[in-house]
Scaffold this motif. Sequence first.
Motif, PDB file in Angstrom:
ATOM      1  N   TYR A   1     -14.398 -36.549  17.025  1.00 17.33           N
ATOM      2  CA  TYR A   1     -14.532 -37.582  15.996  1.00 17.33           C
ATOM      3  C   TYR A   1     -13.131 -38.667  16.277  1.00 17.33           C
ATOM      4  N   GLY A   2     -13.631 -39.859  16.146  1.00 14.67           N
ATOM      5  CA  GLY A   2     -12.469 -40.803  16.501  1.00 14.67           C
ATOM      6  C   GLY A   2     -12.392 -41.269  17.878  1.00 14.67           C
ATOM      7  N   ASP A   3     -12.913 -40.641  18.740  1.00 14.90           N
ATOM      8  CA  ASP A   3     -12.914 -40.833  20.212  1.00 14.90           C
ATOM      9  C   ASP A   3     -13.878 -41.686  20.511  1.00 14.90           C
ATOM     10  N   LEU A   4     -13.670 -43.030  20.912  1.00 13.54           N
ATOM     11  CA  LEU A   4     -15.035 -43.984  21.350  1.00 13.54           C
ATOM     12  C   LEU A   4     -15.137 -43.743  22.672  1.00 13.54           C
ATOM     13  N   ALA A   5     -14.182 -43.487  23.526  1.00 17.52           N
ATOM     14  CA  ALA A   5     -14.453 -43.263  24.846  1.00 17.52           C
ATOM     15  C   ALA A   5     -15.535 -42.199  24.964  1.00 17.52           C
ATOM     16  N   ALA A   6     -15.227 -40.997  24.533  1.00 18.88           N
ATOM     17  CA  ALA A   6     -16.283 -39.926  24.527  1.00 18.88           C
ATOM     18  C   ALA A   6     -17.422 -40.215  23.883  1.00 18.88           C
ATOM     19  N   LEU A   7     -17.355 -41.157  22.549  1.00 16.28           N
ATOM     20  CA  LEU A   7     -18.867 -41.324  22.201  1.00 16.28           C
ATOM     21  C   LEU A   7     -19.562 -42.303  23.272  1.00 16.28           C
ATOM     22  N   ARG A   8     -18.862 -43.206  23.857  1.00 19.84           N
ATOM     23  CA  ARG A   8     -19.741 -44.250  24.929  1.00 19.84           C
ATOM     24  C   ARG A   8     -19.998 -43.322  26.152  1.00 19.84           C
ATOM     25  N   ALA A   9     -19.274 -42.412  26.534  1.00 22.90           N
ATOM     26  CA  ALA A   9     -19.611 -41.511  27.627  1.00 22.90           C
ATOM     27  C   ALA A   9     -21.169 -40.757  27.303  1.00 22.90           C
ATOM     28  N   ALA A  10     -21.171 -40.327  26.090  1.00 23.00           N
ATOM     29  CA  ALA A  10     -22.232 -39.402  25.470  1.00 23.00           C
ATOM     30  C   ALA A  10     -23.558 -40.056  25.477  1.00 23.00           C
ATOM     31  N   ILE A  11     -23.398 -41.456  25.550  1.00 21.41           N
ATOM     32  CA  ILE A  11     -24.815 -42.340  25.229  1.00 21.41           C
ATOM     33  C   ILE A  11     -25.486 -42.308  26.759  1.00 21.41           C
ATOM     34  N   THR A  12     -26.688 -41.889  26.397  1.00 19.53           N
ATOM     35  CA  THR A  12     -27.629 -42.081  27.516  1.00 19.53           C
ATOM     36  C   THR A  12     -29.119 -43.019  27.177  1.00 19.53           C
ATOM     37  N   PRO A  13     -29.928 -43.188  28.075  1.00 17.28           N
ATOM     38  CA  PRO A  13     -31.117 -43.878  27.691  1.00 17.28           C
ATOM     39  C   PRO A  13     -31.975 -43.193  26.687  1.00 17.28           C
ATOM     40  N   GLU A  14     -31.815 -41.866  26.442  1.00 14.01           N
ATOM     41  CA  GLU A  14     -32.491 -41.244  25.620  1.00 14.01           C
ATOM     42  C   GLU A  14     -31.839 -40.973  24.056  1.00 14.01           C
ATOM     43  N   THR A  15     -30.638 -41.858  23.940  1.00 16.92           N
ATOM     44  CA  THR A  15     -29.931 -41.801  22.717  1.00 16.92           C
ATOM     45  C   THR A  15     -30.669 -42.603  21.716  1.00 16.92           C
ATOM     46  N   VAL A  16     -30.852 -42.114  20.678  1.00 18.48           N
ATOM     47  CA  VAL A  16     -31.419 -43.134  19.440  1.00 18.48           C
ATOM     48  C   VAL A  16     -30.596 -43.428  18.364  1.00 18.48           C
ATOM     49  N   ALA A  17     -29.506 -42.664  18.263  1.00 20.68           N
ATOM     50  CA  ALA A  17     -28.748 -42.929  17.130  1.00 20.68           C
ATOM     51  C   ALA A  17     -27.327 -42.107  17.239  1.00 20.68           C
ATOM     52  N   VAL A  18     -26.223 -42.862  16.561  1.00 12.02           N
ATOM     53  CA  VAL A  18     -24.858 -42.078  16.410  1.00 12.02           C
ATOM     54  C   VAL A  18     -24.880 -41.794  14.784  1.00 12.02           C
ATOM     55  N   LEU A  19     -24.615 -40.356  14.351  1.00  8.51           N
ATOM     56  CA  LEU A  19     -24.527 -40.310  13.169  1.00  8.51           C
ATOM     57  C   LEU A  19     -23.177 -39.815  12.676  1.00  8.51           C
ATOM     58  N   VAL A  20     -22.427 -40.470  11.922  1.00  7.26           N
ATOM     59  CA  VAL A  20     -21.024 -39.987  11.647  1.00  7.26           C
ATOM     60  C   VAL A  20     -20.763 -40.561  10.164  1.00  7.26           C
ATOM     61  N   GLU A  21     -19.705 -39.251   9.569  1.00 10.22           N
ATOM     62  CA  GLU A  21     -19.231 -39.877   8.366  1.00 10.22           C
ATOM     63  C   GLU A  21     -18.116 -40.986   8.698  1.00 10.22           C
ATOM     64  N   PRO A  22     -18.004 -41.989   8.118  1.00 11.94           N
ATOM     65  CA  PRO A  22     -16.794 -43.158   8.162  1.00 11.94           C
ATOM     66  C   PRO A  22     -15.703 -42.443   7.711  1.00 11.94           C
ATOM     67  N   ILE A  23     -15.543 -41.378   6.773  1.00 13.42           N
ATOM     68  CA  ILE A  23     -14.326 -40.532   6.431  1.00 13.42           C
ATOM     69  C   ILE A  23     -15.129 -39.023   6.301  1.00 13.42           C
ATOM     70  N   GLN A  24     -14.517 -38.268   6.984  1.00 11.03           N
ATOM     71  CA  GLN A  24     -15.023 -36.579   6.752  1.00 11.03           C
ATOM     72  C   GLN A  24     -14.374 -36.032   5.768  1.00 11.03           C
ATOM     73  N   GLY A  25     -15.150 -35.865   4.628  1.00 13.51           N
ATOM     74  CA  GLY A  25     -14.865 -35.185   3.612  1.00 13.51           C
ATOM     75  C   GLY A  25     -14.698 -33.673   3.519  1.00 13.51           C
ATOM     76  N   GLU A  26     -15.803 -33.085   3.732  1.00 16.58           N
ATOM     77  CA  GLU A  26     -15.680 -31.559   3.767  1.00 16.58           C
ATOM     78  C   GLU A  26     -14.527 -31.126   4.850  1.00 16.58           C
ATOM     79  N   GLY A  27     -14.190 -31.882   5.872  1.00 20.06           N
ATOM     80  CA  GLY A  27     -13.311 -31.612   6.575  1.00 20.06           C
ATOM     81  C   GLY A  27     -11.853 -31.634   6.364  1.00 20.06           C
ATOM     82  N   GLY A  28     -11.651 -32.335   5.188  1.00 17.55           N
ATOM     83  CA  GLY A  28     -10.284 -32.307   4.640  1.00 17.55           C
ATOM     84  C   GLY A  28      -9.985 -33.763   4.252  1.00 17.55           C
ATOM     85  N   VAL A  29     -10.961 -34.686   4.121  1.00 15.24           N
ATOM     86  CA  VAL A  29     -10.661 -36.228   4.091  1.00 15.24           C
ATOM     87  C   VAL A  29      -9.857 -36.832   5.184  1.00 15.24           C
ATOM     88  N   ILE A  30     -10.555 -36.588   6.282  1.00 17.28           N
ATOM     89  CA  ILE A  30     -10.352 -36.947   7.733  1.00 17.28           C
ATOM     90  C   ILE A  30     -10.588 -38.516   8.007  1.00 17.28           C
TER      91      ILE A  30
END
Length: 415
Positions: free
Chosen positions: A189-218
């Motif tokens: 979470y919060g790592d744009l470089a890792a996000l960019r590297a994970a995307i392939t031609p088969e990626t259809v969506a990125v699903l994220v919480e803009p703030i992670q609540g259950e995680g402790g308001v991250i």
Amino acid sequence: MTTGTTASVPSDPIGGLAGTPAEVQRAEARTAHNYHPLPVVLAHGEGAWMTDIEGNRFLDLLAGYSALNFGHGHPRLLAAAHAQLDKLTLTSRAFVHDAFADFCATLGDLCGKELVLPMNTGAEAVETAVKLARKWGYEVKGVAADRARIVVASGNFHGRTTTIVGFSDDPDARDGFGPFAPGFDTVPYGDLAALRAAITPETVAVLVEPIQGEGGVIIPPDGYLRGVRKICTAENVLFAADEIQAGLGRTGRTFACDHEEVVPDLYVLGKALGGGIVPVSAVVGDRDVLGVLRPGQHGSTFGGNPLACAVGREVVAMLRTGEPQARAAELGLLLRERLDAMVGHGVVAVRSRGLWAGVDIDPAIGTGREICERLMARGVLAKDTHGSTIRLAPPLVVTPDDLTWGLDQLAAVLT
């Protein structure tokens, strides 16, 4: 908006937890133990306050995990519900009812989107977003059948269905419930470089919480959401924002994404949309995404029912004034100021945005659960998460005096 009552110690503060109320024991005897509630039996709520069966009053600093953003028994929401109860409560989506179009139109306008797909619970909305993203990937992006992938973030909490817990890294949510659905890739979470590297031609969506609540308001690093938006646009990938806890005024803006002036392709909404009265959720997006669904491909008997639409429509009307958002922003400053003063005095770290905070407790003082029990004994209800963190999410109608009193109780139990 209505406000809570004058801050005061409950009429008969609980003096300890040596005995468990009989009603709690009765409930636990006939209920699957999927929760570990505090030993209190509540019977009435008004504004930011609740009263138990013995007449003890408690300040609510959880607000139903943000489902009660407008407090208990808000008169505008109750009036909308009562009026609809006398008319029509359910038709199923086999028919159209007279509250449906207005609800969808007003919620779509609030989000700046063309279409709304109403459901009931937050988890249903997330499942709906997953189905929509896959369908869009096959029909619009051209991904080969059954090859669609969705990128998610570590530390996420999107619900507890088997699909969703399959891409959770919380062992309590995940362990013992496999096998899980494939097609999800997890990045930090919060790592744009890792996000960019994970995307392939088969990626259809990125699903994220803009703030992670259950995680402790991250709260992610500044610019993270803008970066997600930029990557998704460049790679022809949908950005699905899970605003179920963070959205609808909680953070001081209508949506948490608004803090970075970002508009996702899909808003995933729930909790506060039902005003704490009925479960209401929705996925909101434009026609090029939601338009991929055809009759029979997705549905819900209760999704978009007349009662839900009547309450949800009134919630949207209240948000359109901007008053709840402004109130959360203003009181959020008070919340943060008081919590920052506790750092080094039983608190290790604080994260907050608007009227939402994650408070990391010094393990030498006690666990999050123990601190919540001590707070309950002083007339304040809050909830722990991940062992040492307490989440604070007061109803947005809480008064400054009530909030100050509640934070005084936290300071007292920490010392």
